[in-house]
Motif scaffolding. Sequence first.
Motif, short mmCIF file in Angstrom:
data_model
loop_
_atom_site.label_atom_id
_atom_site.label_comp_id
_atom_site.label_asym_id
_atom_site.label_seq_id
_atom_site.Cartn_x
_atom_site.Cartn_y
_atom_site.Cartn_z
N LEU A 166 0.83 -1.13 0.01
CA LEU A 166 0.08 -0.16 0.18
C LEU A 166 0.85 1.32 0.13
O LEU A 166 0.52 2.23 -0.33
CB LEU A 166 -0.78 0.14 1.21
N ARG A 167 2.16 1.27 0.84
CA ARG A 167 2.74 2.40 0.72
C ARG A 167 3.72 2.41 -0.61
O ARG A 167 4.62 3.32 -0.56
CB ARG A 167 3.83 2.11 1.88
N ARG A 168 3.60 1.44 -1.11
CA ARG A 168 4.25 1.30 -2.60
C ARG A 168 5.77 1.47 -2.32
O ARG A 168 6.66 2.11 -3.06
CB ARG A 168 3.95 2.70 -3.40
N LEU A 169 6.24 0.76 -1.34
CA LEU A 169 7.76 0.55 -1.24
C LEU A 169 8.36 -0.42 -2.37
O LEU A 169 7.84 -1.23 -2.73
CB LEU A 169 8.09 -0.25 0.39
N LYS A 170 9.71 0.09 -2.69
CA LYS A 170 10.31 -0.57 -3.80
C LYS A 170 10.64 -1.95 -3.47
O LYS A 170 10.50 -3.11 -4.24
CB LYS A 170 11.43 0.22 -4.09
N HIS A 171 11.00 -2.46 -2.20
CA HIS A 171 11.44 -3.58 -1.99
C HIS A 171 10.50 -4.00 -0.61
O HIS A 171 11.27 -4.18 0.35
CB HIS A 171 12.90 -3.87 -1.58
N PRO A 172 9.45 -4.22 -0.91
CA PRO A 172 8.50 -4.51 0.36
C PRO A 172 8.97 -5.59 1.04
O PRO A 172 8.87 -5.51 2.53
CB PRO A 172 7.06 -4.91 -0.28
N GLY A 173 9.24 -6.94 0.68
CA GLY A 173 9.91 -8.07 1.51
C GLY A 173 10.98 -7.43 2.28
O GLY A 173 11.03 -7.85 3.56
#
Length: 306
Positions: A108-115
Amino acid sequence: MGGAGAPVIEVAGLTKRYTDVVAVHDVGLSVQAGQIYALLGLNGAGKTTLIRMLLGMIAPTAGSARVLGATVSAGQRSAWARTGYLVEAPAAYPELTVRENLHLYARLRRLKHPGRHVEDIIERLAMTSYSARRARTLSMGNLQRLALAKALIHSPDLLILDEPVNGLDPAGVVEIRTLLTGLACEHGTTVLISSHLLAEVARLNGRIGILHQGRLLAEHDADSLDAHRRRHLKVSTRDDATAQRVLRDHGYHPGPDLLLIDEGAVVRPEKVATILVEAGVPPTELHLVEEDLETYFLRIVGADHA
Ligand code: ATP
């Protein structure tokens, strides 16, 4: 972003009026980059309302707020990407695990590397042992920690946390304190928290704003707080009735149990001792008693009998 030295949060004349209550009344404050600012107040003081206005969740009746260099207006959250917050009761998808909840939030935060962000925050908040558990099975404290993890997952420049230690056990409280002071000191994160626990916010070593019935009554640095606390001299003798009389004769105002609130007694306890020795009622004990933080807080909000 504001210019160098510009406050991260700047609030002027902020007011929120509901039909029958002024929840926040003409509040002005500013929070500098890397500072921890704690809004301290009893239930109903207006902490959540103030925080909601800062986050653009509700519109003020009057006044303005600037956050991270942008004027906040309801519904438009321009500082959203650089702000992490925890303001409602902690909520999570009950059937998803802790890790899955965080993954969803990272996306949801559109983070590049969510993992990577998810694993990092699980480790930093010591959540590994229950990261595979469904959220609905979590204790209140661990649910609170999951909510904090969401607030922190994108390494925000500004953290706004409403009562972040609610529901945590004493070890959890210490952990969050360490985490917040570490974020401020090492990463320059600006932290605004609200709390009703004076002893706890004093330990954060930041600035404390005392909010009562919607008004900002006082602001202190954690160390200047000491100077505002009342001190008393507690005297013990083998004949308190005589000692009372002797001290009154010398212009002191001993309270019950020979508690002296006179400034002269607090500053010059040796003078009190000399008087008592010369009168034949030597003190068996003399010590300075400092008003505890909670008593100080209740005194300045005028709620001694609340
Ligand atoms: P608590 O720790 O109990 O949440 P608080 O310091 O966060 O307290 P607020 O929730 O901001 O206080 O409430 C401040 C005052 O505004 C209270 O008297 C509350 O009843 C009132 N209030 C808050 N929200 C509303 C609303 N939507 N409508 C009417 N009154 C409200």
